[in-house]
Scaffold this motif. Structure first.
Motif, PDB file in Angstrom:
ATOM      1  N   GLU A   1       0.802  -1.224   0.000  1.00 50.44           N
ATOM      2  CA  GLU A   1       0.000   0.000   0.000  1.00 50.44           C
ATOM      3  C   GLU A   1       0.836   1.275   0.000  1.00 50.44           C
ATOM      4  O   GLU A   1       0.407   2.313  -0.491  1.00 50.44           O
ATOM      5  N   GLU A   2       2.046   1.211   0.574  1.00 48.14           N
ATOM      6  CA  GLU A   2       2.915   2.385   0.643  1.00 48.14           C
ATOM      7  C   GLU A   2       3.772   2.564  -0.605  1.00 48.14           C
ATOM      8  O   GLU A   2       4.555   3.503  -0.700  1.00 48.14           O
ATOM      9  N   GLY A   3       3.678   1.624  -1.551  1.00 51.20           N
ATOM     10  CA  GLY A   3       4.455   1.727  -2.781  1.00 51.20           C
ATOM     11  C   GLY A   3       5.773   0.970  -2.743  1.00 51.20           C
ATOM     12  O   GLY A   3       6.520   1.000  -3.713  1.00 51.20           O
ATOM     13  N   ASN A   4       6.082   0.302  -1.628  1.00 52.11           N
ATOM     14  CA  ASN A   4       7.302  -0.507  -1.549  1.00 52.11           C
ATOM     15  C   ASN A   4       7.054  -1.867  -2.193  1.00 52.11           C
ATOM     16  O   ASN A   4       5.916  -2.281  -2.378  1.00 52.11           O
ATOM     17  N   TYR A   5       8.133  -2.554  -2.502  1.00 51.34           N
ATOM     18  CA  TYR A   5       8.035  -3.843  -3.161  1.00 51.34           C
ATOM     19  C   TYR A   5       8.495  -4.954  -2.225  1.00 51.34           C
ATOM     20  O   TYR A   5       9.459  -4.794  -1.483  1.00 51.34           O
ATOM     21  N   LEU A   6       7.782  -6.063  -2.273  1.00 52.90           N
ATOM     22  CA  LEU A   6       8.092  -7.241  -1.468  1.00 52.90           C
ATOM     23  C   LEU A   6       8.388  -8.388  -2.423  1.00 52.90           C
ATOM     24  O   LEU A   6       7.574  -8.701  -3.287  1.00 52.90           O
ATOM     25  N   ALA A   7       9.571  -8.974  -2.281  1.00 49.97           N
ATOM     26  CA  ALA A   7       9.967 -10.133  -3.087  1.00 49.97           C
ATOM     27  C   ALA A   7       9.972 -11.351  -2.169  1.00 49.97           C
ATOM     28  O   ALA A   7      10.550 -11.319  -1.084  1.00 49.97           O
ATOM     29  N   ILE A   8       9.307 -12.417  -2.610  1.00 50.59           N
ATOM     30  CA  ILE A   8       9.120 -13.622  -1.803  1.00 50.59           C
ATOM     31  C   ILE A   8       9.574 -14.834  -2.595  1.00 50.59           C
ATOM     32  O   ILE A   8       9.303 -14.933  -3.789  1.00 50.59           O
ATOM     33  N   CYS A   9      10.244 -15.771  -1.902  1.00 47.55           N
ATOM     34  CA  CYS A   9      10.593 -17.058  -2.497  1.00 47.55           C
ATOM     35  C   CYS A   9       9.767 -18.118  -1.777  1.00 47.55           C
ATOM     36  O   CYS A   9      10.142 -18.559  -0.692  1.00 47.55           O
ATOM     37  N   PRO A  10       8.631 -18.530  -2.346  1.00 39.37           N
ATOM     38  CA  PRO A  10       7.740 -19.465  -1.650  1.00 39.37           C
ATOM     39  C   PRO A  10       8.375 -20.812  -1.316  1.00 39.37           C
ATOM     40  O   PRO A  10       7.980 -21.445  -0.344  1.00 39.37           O
ATOM     41  N   ALA A  11       9.339 -21.267  -2.088  1.00 38.33           N
ATOM     42  CA  ALA A  11       9.942 -22.583  -1.853  1.00 38.33           C
ATOM     43  C   ALA A  11      10.833 -22.608  -0.615  1.00 38.33           C
ATOM     44  O   ALA A  11      11.096 -23.674  -0.066  1.00 38.33           O
ATOM     45  N   LEU A  12      11.288 -21.446  -0.175  1.00 40.10           N
ATOM     46  CA  LEU A  12      12.201 -21.371   0.973  1.00 40.10           C
ATOM     47  C   LEU A  12      11.527 -20.576   2.082  1.00 40.10           C
ATOM     48  O   LEU A  12      11.438 -19.346   2.012  1.00 40.10           O
ATOM     49  N   GLN A  13      11.063 -21.267   3.084  1.00 39.88           N
ATOM     50  CA  GLN A  13      10.318 -20.645   4.172  1.00 39.88           C
ATOM     51  C   GLN A  13      11.107 -19.500   4.804  1.00 39.88           C
ATOM     52  O   GLN A  13      12.273 -19.657   5.176  1.00 39.88           O
ATOM     53  N   GLY A  14      10.470 -18.356   4.908  1.00 40.81           N
ATOM     54  CA  GLY A  14      11.086 -17.204   5.558  1.00 40.81           C
ATOM     55  C   GLY A  14      11.967 -16.371   4.658  1.00 40.81           C
ATOM     56  O   GLY A  14      12.550 -15.391   5.119  1.00 40.81           O
ATOM     57  N   CYS A  15      12.066 -16.706   3.383  1.00 37.58           N
ATOM     58  CA  CYS A  15      12.924 -15.942   2.467  1.00 37.58           C
ATOM     59  C   CYS A  15      12.100 -14.880   1.751  1.00 37.58           C
ATOM     60  O   CYS A  15      11.343 -15.166   0.821  1.00 37.58           O
ATOM     61  N   TYR A  16      12.249 -13.648   2.218  1.00 35.97           N
ATOM     62  CA  TYR A  16      11.589 -12.509   1.592  1.00 35.97           C
ATOM     63  C   TYR A  16      12.429 -11.264   1.824  1.00 35.97           C
ATOM     64  O   TYR A  16      13.296 -11.240   2.707  1.00 35.97           O
ATOM     65  N   ALA A  17      12.193 -10.236   1.032  1.00 33.47           N
ATOM     66  CA  ALA A  17      12.934  -8.985   1.178  1.00 33.47           C
ATOM     67  C   ALA A  17      12.074  -7.842   0.653  1.00 33.47           C
ATOM     68  O   ALA A  17      11.212  -8.039  -0.201  1.00 33.47           O
ATOM     69  N   GLU A  18      12.323  -6.647   1.160  1.00 32.03           N
ATOM     70  CA  GLU A  18      11.607  -5.450   0.732  1.00 32.03           C
ATOM     71  C   GLU A  18      12.569  -4.467   0.091  1.00 32.03           C
ATOM     72  O   GLU A  18      13.755  -4.447   0.409  1.00 32.03           O
ATOM     73  N   GLY A  19      12.031  -3.649  -0.797  1.00 31.99           N
ATOM     74  CA  GLY A  19      12.835  -2.608  -1.414  1.00 31.99           C
ATOM     75  C   GLY A  19      11.957  -1.514  -1.969  1.00 31.99           C
ATOM     76  O   GLY A  19      10.738  -1.673  -2.087  1.00 31.99           O
ATOM     77  N   GLU A  20      12.580  -0.399  -2.327  1.00 38.94           N
ATOM     78  CA  GLU A  20      11.835   0.725  -2.896  1.00 38.94           C
ATOM     79  C   GLU A  20      11.528   0.511  -4.371  1.00 38.94           C
ATOM     80  O   GLU A  20      10.651   1.179  -4.918  1.00 38.94           O
TER      81      GLU A  20
END
Length: 73
Positions: free
Chosen positions: A14-33
């Protein structure tokens, strides 16, 4: 050294940031502008995840396949 391939999903919040997720690896995600920034951070997270599992002699789970589903609602 082995090469791995994983599906990743990039979403915008909602704030315009991006979330990248790797569904195959539990807990692997990152955010960026930007999508590129989020993916760069996710690459580092995945690398650390793999190194940690290798150090513990744990299996590295790989996805069998991915498929996109169309749902009418």
């Amino acid at each position: 050294m082995r090469n791995y391939q994983f599906t990743v999903i990039v979403q915008q919040d909602e704030e315009g940031n991006y979330l990248a997720i790797c569904p195959a690896l539990q807990g692997c995600y990152a955010e960026g502008e930007t999508p590129e920034e989020a993916l760069g951070y996710l690459r580092e997270v995945i690398q650390l995840h793999i190194e940690d599992r290798q150090a513990r002699q744990e299996p590295i789970y790989e996805e069998l396949f991915s498929q996109r589903l169309d749902i009418a609602a």
